[in-house]
Design a protein around this motif. Structure first.
Motif, short mmCIF file in Angstrom:
data_model
loop_
_atom_site.label_atom_id
_atom_site.label_comp_id
_atom_site.label_asym_id
_atom_site.label_seq_id
_atom_site.Cartn_x
_atom_site.Cartn_y
_atom_site.Cartn_z
N VAL A 101 0.86 -1.19 0.00
CA VAL A 101 0.00 0.00 0.00
C VAL A 101 0.89 1.24 0.00
N ALA A 102 0.45 2.28 -0.71
CA ALA A 102 1.19 3.54 -0.71
C ALA A 102 0.85 4.31 0.56
N VAL A 103 1.84 4.96 1.13
CA VAL A 103 1.62 5.80 2.31
C VAL A 103 2.39 7.10 2.16
N ASP A 104 1.94 8.11 2.90
CA ASP A 104 2.71 9.34 3.05
C ASP A 104 2.41 9.92 4.43
N PRO A 105 3.37 10.67 4.97
CA PRO A 105 3.20 11.18 6.34
C PRO A 105 2.23 12.34 6.41
N VAL A 106 1.50 12.42 7.52
CA VAL A 106 0.61 13.54 7.80
C VAL A 106 0.96 14.08 9.18
N PRO A 107 0.62 15.32 9.47
CA PRO A 107 0.85 15.85 10.82
C PRO A 107 0.14 14.97 11.85
N GLU A 108 0.79 14.77 12.98
CA GLU A 108 0.24 13.86 13.99
C GLU A 108 -1.14 14.27 14.48
N GLU A 109 -1.41 15.57 14.45
CA GLU A 109 -2.72 16.01 14.92
C GLU A 109 -3.85 15.65 13.94
N ASN A 110 -3.48 15.17 12.74
CA ASN A 110 -4.49 14.82 11.74
C ASN A 110 -4.68 13.33 11.55
N VAL A 111 -3.97 12.50 12.31
CA VAL A 111 -4.02 11.05 12.05
C VAL A 111 -5.41 10.46 12.25
#
Length: 290
Positions: free
Chosen positions: A158-168
């Protein structure tokens, strides 16, 4: 076996971009001079995909027409030498004979059910799934990066990319086990976890390479979040018997299923397009001054 086929679930109503999607499939909304779906298909073709399975629904016949030959239009453009470049762009949208299949999802039962609808066309081979309202701008294409990784490790990716922790808590995120560069062995997936319970900030980004055994699991997969058959739930089950990796692709994501994401895609691509870049910069400066 290499990845030859791709499933594109295009049956959704596009509720996040209504009323625009009331008459026009959200996948055909234009980003500068071509629809969102064209960017996704181009990404897949650059990864070597030979056959596209579009899982459609009522009111989506325009998608089938878009990838077909437009004889009258092409004939008219061909009569004028000044339209040669436009004709070339139009002809590029056609998929080769036999390269596309269209099957219907009669009811909106979820992404997992949409993928299951393609099972007889995919057959017994690994395949890709590309969410059609997500543009991933990357070179090489995001799916091509994933296919290269798949050729090394096989299994499911699966493709992933990082997001700000407050948006998980707004996304499905992965639980990493070990990492080798951009390739991450997974131990699990969690759908929209509370921030303090999230196993990572790596969100699943709308591109998958899956083994055909997923269809057997989707066959009896019960309803999950939102009362729909979720692909994530079946993947969690498949993870019990097959390897799963996440791949942190190198590139940019544009979620065209939301108004803000669609607007961002239009702005970003306008700034890169040779015919619109200058005007786009001037317009942005004009309106940011107000």
């Amino acid at each position: 076996m290499g990845i030859r086929k791709a499933v594109l679930p295009v049956a959704g109503f596009g509720t996040r971009v209504l009323p625009a999607s009331k008459a026009i499939p959200k996948e055909l909304l234009p980003v500068v001079d071509q629809p969102v779906l064209q960017y996704v298909v181009d990404e897949a073709r650059a990864a070597g995909i030979e056959h596209f399975v579009f899982v459609t629904g009522r009111g989506k016949s325009a998608i089938e027409d878009y990838f077909d030959e437009a004889f009258e239009l092409e004939h008219a453009l061909g009569q004028k030498a000044s339209k040669a470049d436009i004709l070339k762009d139009v002809q590029r949208t056609k998929l080769p004979p036999g390269a596309a299949s269209f099957t219907r999802q009669q009811a909106p039962l979820g992404l997992g059910h949409a993928v299951w609808c393609a099972k007889d066309i995919i057959g017994d081979e690994p395949f890709a799934v590309l969410l059609p309202d997500v543009i991933l701008r990357a070179k090489p294409s995001a799916l091509a990066q994933m296919v290269e990784a798949y050729d090394k490790v096989g299994g499911n990716i699966v493709a992933v990319d990082p997001v700000p922790e407050e948006n998980v808590s707004s996304y499905g995120v992965i639980a990493p086990k070990s990492r080798d560069g951009r390739l991450i062995e997974m131990s699990g997936m969690v759908e929209k976890p509370p921030r303090e319970e999230a196993p990572s900030n790596l969100k699943i980004t709308g591109r998958y390479i899956l083994q055909p055994e997923i269809f057997g699991l989707l066959e009896d997969q019960g309803k999950g979040a939102g009362g729909e058959i979720q692909l994530t739930d079946a993947m969690v089950r498949l993870m019990e018997s097959q390897s799963f990796h996440a791949f942190e692709f190198e590139g940019e994501e544009f979620d065209c299923g939301s108004k803000a994401g669609y607007f961002e895609a239009c702005v970003a691509h306008a700034l890169e397009h040779p015919e619109t870049a200058g005007a786009a910069r001037d317009l942005l400066q004009k309106y940011t001054k107000k």
